[in-house]
Scaffold this motif. Structure first.
Motif, PDB file in Angstrom:
ATOM      1  N   ARG A  73      42.345  37.656  45.220  1.00 36.55           N
ATOM      2  CA  ARG A  73      43.719  38.091  45.510  1.00 36.55           C
ATOM      3  C   ARG A  73      43.842  39.608  45.436  1.00 36.55           C
ATOM      4  O   ARG A  73      44.485  40.238  46.281  1.00 36.55           O
ATOM      5  N   ILE A  74      43.223  40.207  44.421  1.00 38.29           N
ATOM      6  CA  ILE A  74      43.279  41.669  44.282  1.00 38.29           C
ATOM      7  C   ILE A  74      42.581  42.333  45.470  1.00 38.29           C
ATOM      8  O   ILE A  74      43.113  43.271  46.076  1.00 38.29           O
ATOM      9  N   ARG A  84      38.908  30.440  38.391  1.00 38.03           N
ATOM     10  CA  ARG A  84      40.193  31.138  38.259  1.00 38.03           C
ATOM     11  C   ARG A  84      39.974  32.651  38.302  1.00 38.03           C
ATOM     12  O   ARG A  84      40.749  33.388  38.904  1.00 38.03           O
ATOM     13  N   ALA A  85      38.900  33.115  37.645  1.00 34.69           N
ATOM     14  CA  ALA A  85      38.587  34.546  37.659  1.00 34.69           C
ATOM     15  C   ALA A  85      38.250  34.995  39.075  1.00 34.69           C
ATOM     16  O   ALA A  85      38.701  36.054  39.525  1.00 34.69           O
ATOM     17  N   ASN A 101      37.369  28.143  34.511  1.00 31.25           N
ATOM     18  CA  ASN A 101      37.768  29.523  34.240  1.00 31.25           C
ATOM     19  C   ASN A 101      37.051  30.504  35.154  1.00 31.25           C
ATOM     20  O   ASN A 101      37.616  31.511  35.556  1.00 31.25           O
ATOM     21  N   LEU A 155      41.424  35.282  41.112  1.00 31.39           N
ATOM     22  CA  LEU A 155      42.162  36.500  40.790  1.00 31.39           C
ATOM     23  C   LEU A 155      41.555  37.699  41.513  1.00 31.39           C
ATOM     24  O   LEU A 155      42.266  38.488  42.146  1.00 31.39           O
ATOM     25  N   LEU A 156      40.241  37.861  41.434  1.00 32.61           N
ATOM     26  CA  LEU A 156      39.586  38.994  42.089  1.00 32.61           C
ATOM     27  C   LEU A 156      39.731  38.928  43.606  1.00 32.61           C
ATOM     28  O   LEU A 156      39.881  39.958  44.268  1.00 32.61           O
TER      29      LEU A 156
END
Length: 139
Positions: free
Chosen positions: A19-20, A12-13, A9, A16-17
Motif C-alpha cells: 500500500r505504501i 499483513r506486513a 503477520n 502494508l508495504l
C-alpha cells in the motif's frame, strides 16, 4: 509478547508495504492526477545548500541534506526544519566535481517525523568563476 513466527503477520506486513509503495508510485499517481509535466526520478544523494539573501550566498548558513527526487527543472530535498529563504545555491557532487546551481524555493511541505520537503526550481548553472566563496565547501 511479540509473535514473529506467524505467516499471517508476514502477509499483513507485505500488504502494508505494498500500500505504501503504491501510494508513492508515479505510474499509479498519473492515473489519479494525470501525467506530470515533467517526469521525476527518485534519487537520494547528498547535496549542499547555501541560502541566498539579496542575491548573495550566505555561506555561514550552508548545510548538507539529501535529495528525494530530481527532474530536469528541479530538485526535491529532505531537510530537518522548514527553510526561511527564497533562493539558494545547490551544490551537487557529480563526475568528481561539485556543480553549483542557482535555485528558487517553490514549496516547503511537512513530511512528518520532523522532516520537510523543499521543492527547488533550478534557474541556472553557475560558472566556475562565480563559485569562489564556495570552493571550500565539500560534500
Amino acid at each position: 509478547m511479540f509473535r514473529f513466527d506467524s505467516r499471517r503477520n508476514e502477509k499483513r506486513a507485505q500488504a502494508l508495504l505494498t500500500r505504501i509503495a503504491n501510494q508513492h508510485c508515479s505510474q499509479i499517481a498519473c492515473l489519479y492526477e494525470g501525467p506530470r509535466e515533467e517526469p521525476r526520478v527518485p534519487l537520494t544523494m547528498a547535496v549542499y545548500v547555501v541560502p541566498c539573501k539579496d542575491g548573495r550566498p550566505q555561506v555561514d548558513l550552508a548545510f548538507a541534506c539529501a535529495t528525494k527526487e530530481i527532474a530536469t527543472r528541479g530538485v526535491a530535498l529532505v531537510v530537518d526544519e522548514p527553510v526561511a529563504f527564497d533562493e539558494a545555491l545547490l551544490g551537487m557532487n557529480w563526475e568528481q566535481q561539485i556543480w553549483w546551481l542557482h535555485s528558487e524555493v517553490r514549496h516547503v511541505s511537512p513530511l512528518g517525523a520532523g522532516l520537510w520537503q523543499v521543492g527547488l526550481q533550478i534557474c541556472k548553472l553557475l560558472d566556475e568563476d562565480d563559485c569562489g566563496p564556495l570552493k571550500h565547501l565539500m560534500i
